[in-house]
Design a protein around this motif. Structure first.
Motif, PDB file in Angstrom:
ATOM      1  N   THR A 125      -3.306 -51.263  43.865  1.00 44.91           N
ATOM      2  CA  THR A 125      -2.393 -51.702  42.814  1.00 44.91           C
ATOM      3  C   THR A 125      -1.689 -52.970  43.291  1.00 44.91           C
ATOM      4  OG1 THR A 125      -0.480 -51.053  41.468  1.00 44.91           O
ATOM      5  CG2 THR A 125      -0.548 -50.144  43.689  1.00 44.91           C
ATOM      6  N   ALA A 126      -0.812 -53.494  42.459  1.00 48.86           N
ATOM      7  CA  ALA A 126      -0.058 -54.688  42.832  1.00 48.86           C
ATOM      8  C   ALA A 126       0.995 -54.315  43.879  1.00 48.86           C
ATOM      9  CB  ALA A 126       0.626 -55.261  41.599  1.00 48.86           C
ATOM     10  N   LYS A 127       1.339 -55.277  44.730  1.00 48.94           N
ATOM     11  CA  LYS A 127       2.489 -55.108  45.625  1.00 48.94           C
ATOM     12  C   LYS A 127       3.720 -54.947  44.731  1.00 48.94           C
ATOM     13  CE  LYS A 127       5.078 -57.834  48.911  1.00 48.94           C
ATOM     14  NZ  LYS A 127       5.307 -59.205  49.318  1.00 48.94           N
ATOM     15  N   CYS A 148       5.833 -62.517  38.787  1.00 41.48           N
ATOM     16  CA  CYS A 148       5.910 -61.060  38.833  1.00 41.48           C
ATOM     17  C   CYS A 148       5.939 -60.463  37.428  1.00 41.48           C
ATOM     18  CB  CYS A 148       7.186 -60.637  39.578  1.00 41.48           C
ATOM     19  SG  CYS A 148       8.706 -61.108  38.733  1.00 41.48           S
ATOM     20  N   ALA A 149       5.829 -59.144  37.374  1.00 36.31           N
ATOM     21  CA  ALA A 149       6.008 -58.410  36.116  1.00 36.31           C
ATOM     22  C   ALA A 149       7.200 -57.486  36.305  1.00 36.31           C
ATOM     23  CB  ALA A 149       4.751 -57.617  35.781  1.00 36.31           C
ATOM     24  N   VAL A 150       8.184 -57.586  35.405  1.00 36.69           N
ATOM     25  CA  VAL A 150       9.381 -56.744  35.451  1.00 36.69           C
ATOM     26  C   VAL A 150       9.168 -55.622  34.440  1.00 36.69           C
ATOM     27  CG1 VAL A 150      11.885 -56.667  35.104  1.00 36.69           C
ATOM     28  CG2 VAL A 150      10.803 -58.731  36.046  1.00 36.69           C
ATOM     29  N   LEU A 162       7.984 -57.506  31.134  1.00 37.31           N
ATOM     30  CA  LEU A 162       8.153 -58.957  30.991  1.00 37.31           C
ATOM     31  C   LEU A 162       7.419 -59.635  32.143  1.00 37.31           C
ATOM     32  CD1 LEU A 162      11.957 -59.013  30.046  1.00 37.31           C
ATOM     33  CD2 LEU A 162      10.018 -59.255  28.498  1.00 37.31           C
ATOM     34  N   VAL A 163       6.469 -60.477  31.801  1.00 37.99           N
ATOM     35  CA  VAL A 163       5.683 -61.172  32.828  1.00 37.99           C
ATOM     36  C   VAL A 163       6.323 -62.541  33.065  1.00 37.99           C
ATOM     37  CG1 VAL A 163       3.403 -62.078  33.417  1.00 37.99           C
ATOM     38  CG2 VAL A 163       3.597 -59.907  32.191  1.00 37.99           C
ATOM     39  N   CYS A 164       6.573 -62.848  34.334  1.00 38.00           N
ATOM     40  CA  CYS A 164       7.335 -64.067  34.678  1.00 38.00           C
ATOM     41  C   CYS A 164       6.528 -64.959  35.617  1.00 38.00           C
ATOM     42  CB  CYS A 164       8.630 -63.692  35.394  1.00 38.00           C
ATOM     43  SG  CYS A 164       9.549 -62.419  34.536  1.00 38.00           S
ATOM     44  N   GLN A 193       6.423 -55.843  39.972  1.00 36.67           N
ATOM     45  CA  GLN A 193       5.101 -55.995  40.603  1.00 36.67           C
ATOM     46  C   GLN A 193       4.810 -57.469  40.797  1.00 36.67           C
ATOM     47  OE1 GLN A 193       2.341 -54.329  37.771  1.00 36.67           O
ATOM     48  NE2 GLN A 193       2.283 -52.342  38.806  1.00 36.67           N
ATOM     49  N   GLU A 194       4.097 -57.784  41.868  1.00 38.23           N
ATOM     50  CA  GLU A 194       3.591 -59.149  42.019  1.00 38.23           C
ATOM     51  C   GLU A 194       2.665 -59.446  40.832  1.00 38.23           C
ATOM     52  OE1 GLU A 194       0.372 -59.807  44.910  1.00 38.23           O
ATOM     53  OE2 GLU A 194       0.066 -57.639  44.930  1.00 38.23           O
ATOM     54  N   PHE A 195       2.589 -60.692  40.427  1.00 39.97           N
ATOM     55  CA  PHE A 195       1.711 -61.105  39.340  1.00 39.97           C
ATOM     56  C   PHE A 195       0.268 -61.091  39.836  1.00 39.97           C
ATOM     57  CE2 PHE A 195      -0.650 -64.364  37.027  1.00 39.97           C
ATOM     58  CZ  PHE A 195      -0.411 -63.978  35.706  1.00 39.97           C
ATOM     59  N   LEU A 196      -0.590 -60.392  39.115  1.00 37.81           N
ATOM     60  CA  LEU A 196      -1.999 -60.335  39.519  1.00 37.81           C
ATOM     61  C   LEU A 196      -2.818 -61.210  38.585  1.00 37.81           C
ATOM     62  CD1 LEU A 196      -2.579 -56.538  40.247  1.00 37.81           C
ATOM     63  CD2 LEU A 196      -2.231 -58.385  41.884  1.00 37.81           C
ATOM     64  N   GLU A 197      -3.721 -61.973  39.192  1.00 40.17           N
ATOM     65  CA  GLU A 197      -4.571 -62.835  38.381  1.00 40.17           C
ATOM     66  C   GLU A 197      -5.939 -62.207  38.231  1.00 40.17           C
ATOM     67  OE1 GLU A 197      -4.423 -67.501  38.639  1.00 40.17           O
ATOM     68  OE2 GLU A 197      -3.128 -66.513  40.108  1.00 40.17           O
TER      69      GLU A 197
HETATM   70  P1  AMP Z   1       1.686 -52.723  31.217  1.00 41.81           P
HETATM   71  O1  AMP Z   1       2.265 -52.068  30.003  1.00 41.81           O
HETATM   72  O2  AMP Z   1       2.314 -52.313  32.493  1.00 41.81           O
HETATM   73  O3  AMP Z   1       0.169 -52.681  31.238  1.00 41.81           O
HETATM   74  O4  AMP Z   1       1.979 -54.284  31.010  1.00 41.81           O
HETATM   75  C1  AMP Z   1       1.708 -54.941  29.794  1.00 41.81           C
HETATM   76  C2  AMP Z   1       0.854 -56.164  30.031  1.00 41.81           C
HETATM   77  O5  AMP Z   1       1.518 -57.059  30.924  1.00 41.81           O
HETATM   78  C3  AMP Z   1      -0.465 -55.850  30.720  1.00 41.81           C
HETATM   79  O6  AMP Z   1      -1.421 -55.462  29.800  1.00 41.81           O
HETATM   80  C4  AMP Z   1      -0.774 -57.153  31.409  1.00 41.81           C
HETATM   81  O7  AMP Z   1      -1.386 -58.058  30.523  1.00 41.81           O
HETATM   82  C5  AMP Z   1       0.584 -57.674  31.794  1.00 41.81           C
HETATM   83  N1  AMP Z   1       0.875 -57.273  33.184  1.00 41.81           N
HETATM   84  C6  AMP Z   1       1.463 -56.124  33.599  1.00 41.81           C
HETATM   85  N2  AMP Z   1       1.576 -56.078  34.944  1.00 41.81           N
HETATM   86  C7  AMP Z   1       1.061 -57.235  35.406  1.00 41.81           C
HETATM   87  C8  AMP Z   1       0.888 -57.786  36.724  1.00 41.81           C
HETATM   88  N3  AMP Z   1       1.290 -57.153  37.819  1.00 41.81           N
HETATM   89  N4  AMP Z   1       0.274 -58.995  36.818  1.00 41.81           N
HETATM   90  C9  AMP Z   1      -0.129 -59.652  35.710  1.00 41.81           C
HETATM   91  N5  AMP Z   1       0.021 -59.193  34.449  1.00 41.81           N
HETATM   92  C10 AMP Z   1       0.609 -58.005  34.282  1.00 41.81           C
END
Ligand code: AMP
Ligand code: GLY
Length: 430
Positions: A125-127, A148-150, A162-164, A193-197
């Motif tokens: 998973t993401a850090k 990151c993703a909050v 929220l993706v930042c 979470q760290e932003f994953l590409e």
């Molecule tokens: P989730 O409901 O946690 O799946 O997040 C909603 C959307 O945000 C996902 O479908 C992704 O497109 C984006 N997202 C969530 N977490 C990440 C992450 N760590 N890195 C990049 N995009 C993310």
């Protein structure tokens, strides 16, 4: 057998449509259902599926209905009744129900629980880290340079993430979620979470407490506009299978994600009956889980169930009874594509009550099914009644042909303000 399906969106229409084809099903209710569900008939006896005007979160009324009509199995579509404990409630009253109990549904209802579970059991998973106060959350985000993703901890009705891309953006997101409580109390705890590409895909596995069987891959299109632009939505379209994982990579994912998840559940005595739906990012280092859902995806269900060759009533029974290891889960090799037609303005505010035209013309097309999501009936007309209105689904030997058929069907359907993406499945085609 008598079945009660809970929910009233496109996912539930697909569940009802597939259950109606089963020779085991003699009676089918759906609470609350929609106009498309009300038009389904059972293969066994031509009886209509019956919509019952009870909301999917009205647990006391759903229980009273089930005690009165005695369905042999209740099938839960949406996440909220699961998080509210509908499975525990029905089981307490000796009613058979399919879906994870409240404890097992925490994989979706608590992002903190899901993240920590993955870390405990080595699921890629993401850090990430969890926070209950904004200062340390901001420090962690700054350590990731704001990329990151909050994520608000509790259920936030498909929002709450929220993706930042910068420290300033991350600081604002943390303020919104933790201080201003943009998603309510769900924001008292957050996961960052760290932003994953990478490319994002959906996996689904059906589980019976001991065995988990992976479905083929699918991909949702979460943004409102073509080219993955615009706001996040519940999902604007899906297709299955995707070309992004080889069979070898799928087997690897099955072990590193699903195998570890299952052993973790066993170790922590989590008795999961239902669908585990991991949202997965295909990163350069391999597949990583972004989040878990504990239910069928919407609109993933629409493409999965058009490809499912096994009897759905038998499959759900096996998931309840713990006999999935002996179940022959069969899929059509065909590809399926679902294009969502939404109300103008969705996912923001939108008008309702617009007449939907062209449905009878599309019903004559072969290998095509229009699943209703937000629709209602007014006299002899179908009218819009929600943000996502229809999931126009087609299947064919090739993804290209399925896509062409789905869009040919979309072109025949009209309602005032209708909006849909024109690039569903385009990433998978040359
Ligand atoms: P989730 O409901 O946690 O799946 O997040 C909603 C959307 O945000 C996902 O479908 C992704 O497109 C984006 N997202 C969530 N977490 C990440 C992450 N760590 N890195 C990049 N995009 C993310
Ligand atoms: N397809 C997105 C979801 O069901 O959450």
């Amino acid at each position: 057998m008598k079945f009660l399906v809970i929910g009233g969106g496109g996912r539930e229409h697909a569940l009802v449509w597939k259950l109606a084809q089963s020779s085991h099903v003699t009676q089918l209710w759906c609470a609350p259902g929609n106009a498309g569900i009300a038009a389904e008939r059972l293969a066994r006896n031509d009886a209509p599926a019956e919509c019952v005007p009870i909301g999917a979160e009205d647990l006391p009324k759903l229980l009273a209905f089930a005690q009165d009509r005695k369905p042999d199995l209740t099938v839960v579509g949406p996440d909220n009744p699961l998080a509210l404990g509908i499975v525990d409630l029905f089981q307490k009253h000796r009613l058979r129900i399919w879906g994870p109990n409240r404890q097992a549904a925490r994989f979706e209802s608590s992002k903190v629980f899901a993240q920590q579970f993955m870390e405990r059991h080595g699921i890629p998973t993401a850090k990430a880290a969890a926070f209950t106060e904004p200062k340390s959350a901001k420090e962690f985000a700054a350590g990731l340079e704001g990329r990151c993703a909050v994520k608000a901890d509790g259920l936030a009705l498909g929002k709450g993430v929220l993706v930042c891309q910068s420290t300033a953006e991350a600081d604002r997101a943390i303020e919104e979620v933790m201080v201003k409580k943009a998603f309510g109390e769900a924001g008292s705890r957050v996961v960052i979470q760290e932003f994953l590409e990478g490319l994002e895909i959906s996996l689904h596995a059906i589980c019976d407490g001991k065995t988990a069987k992976l479905f083929p891959t699918s991909q949702d299109h979460k943004r409102a506009l073509d080219g993955d632009q615009g706001s996040n939505t519940g999902g604007m379209g899906t297709y299955s299978p995707t070309p992004f994982l080889t069979e070898g990579q799928m087997a690897e994912a099955e072990e590193s994600l699903l195998g570890r998840w299952l052993r973790g559940c066993e170790a922590e005595r989590i008795d999961f009956h239902g669908i585990l739906y991991p949202g997965v990012m295909l990163t350069k280092q391999g597949p990583k889980v972004l989040e878990f859902n504990a239910r069928f995806g919407d609109p993933e269900t629409q493409v999965y169930l058009t490809r499912l060759e096994s009897d759905l009533a038998e499959l759900l029974e096996a998931s309840v009874d713990g006999s999935l290891d002996r179940f022959d889960l069969r899929w059509s090799p065909a590809a399926a594509v679902c294009v969502v037609m939404a109300s103008g303005g969705y996912p923001g505010s939108y008008a309702k009550g617009k007449p939907v035209l062209g449905l009878s013309e599309v019903s004559k097309m072969s290998n095509t099914k229009v699943f209703h999501a937000g629709t209602a009936r007014a006299g002899d007309q179908v009218i819009t009644a929600g943000g996502r209105v229809l999931g126009v689904t087609a299947w064919s030997a090739t993804l290209g042909a399925a896509r062409a058929t789905a869009y040919a069907a979309v072109e025949k359907i009209r309602f005032d303000g209708a909006h849909f993406r024109r690039d569903i499945a385009a990433k998978a085609l040359p």
